[in-house]
Design an enzyme around this catalytic site. Structure first.
Site, PDB file in Angstrom:
ATOM      1  N   GLN A  79      19.084 -35.619  34.054  1.00 20.11           N
ATOM      2  CA  GLN A  79      18.136 -35.108  35.042  1.00 20.11           C
ATOM      3  C   GLN A  79      16.681 -35.231  34.579  1.00 20.11           C
ATOM      4  OE1 GLN A  79      20.443 -31.170  36.180  1.00 20.11           O
ATOM      5  NE2 GLN A  79      18.998 -31.769  37.780  1.00 20.11           N
ATOM      6  N   HIS A  80      15.764 -35.091  35.537  1.00 22.78           N
ATOM      7  CA  HIS A  80      14.336 -34.861  35.322  1.00 22.78           C
ATOM      8  C   HIS A  80      13.531 -36.064  34.849  1.00 22.78           C
ATOM      9  CE1 HIS A  80      15.712 -30.762  35.641  1.00 22.78           C
ATOM     10  NE2 HIS A  80      16.229 -30.742  34.436  1.00 22.78           N
ATOM     11  N   ASP A 241      23.480 -35.118  36.039  1.00 19.97           N
ATOM     12  CA  ASP A 241      24.663 -34.923  35.196  1.00 19.97           C
ATOM     13  C   ASP A 241      25.263 -33.530  35.337  1.00 19.97           C
ATOM     14  OD1 ASP A 241      22.518 -33.724  33.884  1.00 19.97           O
ATOM     15  OD2 ASP A 241      22.748 -34.876  32.040  1.00 19.97           O
TER      16      ASP A 241
END
Length: 507
Positions: A79-80, A241
């Protein structure tokens, strides 16, 4: 029979999992390690091409017989991260990852532009944290001006892999909620936050459309040829994820709590409504199954037991015997295991503390137990925040390296006073992505309309690894947990201050 592939594009590796639903078996798993660019200023980056190369290598290793049976692919991604692309779809800068803290100074100005952290939470459900995507954009504007000027698309890692596979730009709500600019209550981009990030540019025009959960896209002909896959292979929406791990562990209904015992610890749950904390004590994410996914992260989990193993030269697997030598409560030792600082509670400058040492409990076994108990109490502290918000649970779904420990499984059952179940498939994120691909592909042909039903039909648990609360030890751990909270309350003010540098070091 048909196969469904889950790709997990992580920080340490790219993994491919091929699932045969007719057998209920994973028929192949392949992985390729990933490099990581790391600098002292907090930079943590990867090249998007490394992911692509890893995926190509993984498919090549499957062999033509398995490749020819693939019907759909789902993608899980760390992520991110921020993948900047230009108008030609080319990646124009290294990808700043979830663990990159070089952009931390950009968080406060973004929140200040909308009236502070509380106003930010009111707008989107989340504050802007250093790991989130939002802070990476102003950093790029300042430090990579040419790339920012060329910017024509803002993608997350899993979005980019979907784009590479299909040639289509699209996003889904789960992973998008980790950017910092998704309004999780209304499931739409927040124009106020995007303007706070860059008031001179229409960032919304650079974002991919948010598509329905059931959407599928056909594999691009060029990629089908490159990977030697059937031309009709479909690609599902995928997700972050954590969202894919929720699917892969069966966390698609209220009452189930997924707990990951890794270097850090993670708790997340399914909810049918937004679960937002006014103080931002947890991440108020959307799920990739049509609901929401409140998530709590502790920074110190297996790192605590690993430090004790290193300190006392405990061999791999030796911790089980040490746990058996000691009783609940570690002879009065209480560890606040904040070796990496802590996020839950918010103590970024904290350091680990050990309290209650005497002449009888200063043994490797007691220290090891205190570390395992301390890491578990930290997770219980996060769990209590969930229950105070009105969530309730009847089962813990346990994953991560710590779930291999029978002692830790029983400790979780006793401290949380809940039964513990361990999925048979260890690669939760990749498996979840494969299940989403299976559901989306079959739904498009008149199959099961309910994703949760598909997940429940295929996620299995290892009965030999389950644990149930022991009524003899549950109250003993409850008393020790109260002691942990007391120590945290008393020492907390000291832990909130930045540690002083060692004498003689540079200031």
């Amino acid at each position: 029979m048909s196969l469904y592939v889950g790709l997990d594009v992580g920080t340490q590796s790219v993994k491919l999992l091929a699932y045969d639903p007719s057998l209920g078996e994973v028929v192949a798993t392949v992985a390729r390690p990933m490099q990581l660019v790391s600098h002292d200023d907090g930079t943590r980056e990867q090249e998007a091409q490394w992911w692509v190369d890893g995926i190509v290598a993984c498919f090549a290793e499957l062999g033509p017989a398995l490749r020819g049976r693939i019907r759909a692919i789902g993608v899980s991604g760390q992520q991110h991260g921020f993948v900047p692309i230009n108008a030609r779809g080319e990646v124009i800068a290294p990808v700043k990852l979830w663990c990159d803290t070089s952009t931390a100074a950009e968080c406060e100005p973004i929140m200040a532009a909308v009236g502070g952290a509380a106003a930010c939470i009111a707008l989107t459900g989340n504050p802007i944290l250093a790991g989130y995507t939002a802070s990476k954009l102003p950093w790029t504007r300042r430090h990579r001006a040419q790339a920012y000027a060329e910017l024509d698309g803002i993608l997350l890692p899993h979005d980019y892999i979907n784009f590479w596979l299909t040639g289509q730009r699209y996003a889904e709500y789960g992973d998008a909620s980790g950017t910092g600019w998704l309004d999780v209550r209304n499931r739409c981009w927040s124009r106020e936050l995007l303007q706070a990030i860059d008031p001179q540019r229409d960032l919304a025009a650079l974002l991919p459309p948010l598509v329905p959960l059931e959407s599928t896209f056909t594999l691009a002909p060029r990629i089908a040829a490159l990977l030697d896959l059937p031309a009709e292979v479909q690609v599902s929406t995928g997700g972050g994820d954590n969202m894919m791990a929720a699917l892969g562990t069966g966390n698609v209904a209220a009452g189930r709590l997924t707990m990951s015992l890794g270097t850090s610890g993670t708790l997340f749950a399914y909810a049918d409504h937004p679960v937002v904390d006014d103080d931002g004590r947890w991440a108020a994410f959307c799920s990739s199954s049509g609901g929401w996914l409140p998530l709590i992260c502790t920074m110190n989990c297996t790192v605590a037991t690993e430090r004790m193993a290193t300190l006392f030269n405990i061999p791999r697997g030796g911790g089980e015997a040490l746990m058996a030598q000691t009783d609940p409560g570690a002879g009065g030792l209480v560890m606040l295991p904040y070796f990496n600082g802590e996020r839950t509670p918010d103590l970024p400058n904290a350091r680990a503390c050990l309290h209650g040492m005497d002449l009888h409990n200063t043994t490797p076994a007691h220290f090891y137990r205190a570390a395992m108990e301390g890491a578990t109490y930290s997770l219980r502290n996060g769990y209590d925040a969930f229950t105070r918000a009105g969530l309730s649970f009847d089962t813990v779904l346990l994953t991560g390296g710590g779930s291999n420990s029978a002692a830790w499984r029983q400790l979780i059952a006793d401290v949380f006073d809940l039964p513990v179940k361990v999925p048979t498939q260890a690669e939760g994120a990749a498996f979840g992505a494969a299940l989403q691909a299976l559901w989306a592909a079959q739904r498009g042909q008149g199959g099961e309309p309910d994703l949760a039903a598909t997940v429940d039909a295929h996620v299995r648990f290892d009965d030999a690894l389950s644990a149930t609360p022991d009524p003899r030890t549950v109250p003993r751990y409850a008393e020790q947990y109260r002691r942990f909270l007391h120590h945290l309350s008393e020492v907390g003010p000291l832990l909130r201050t930045a540690p002083s540098p060692p004498q003689g070091s540079e200031q």
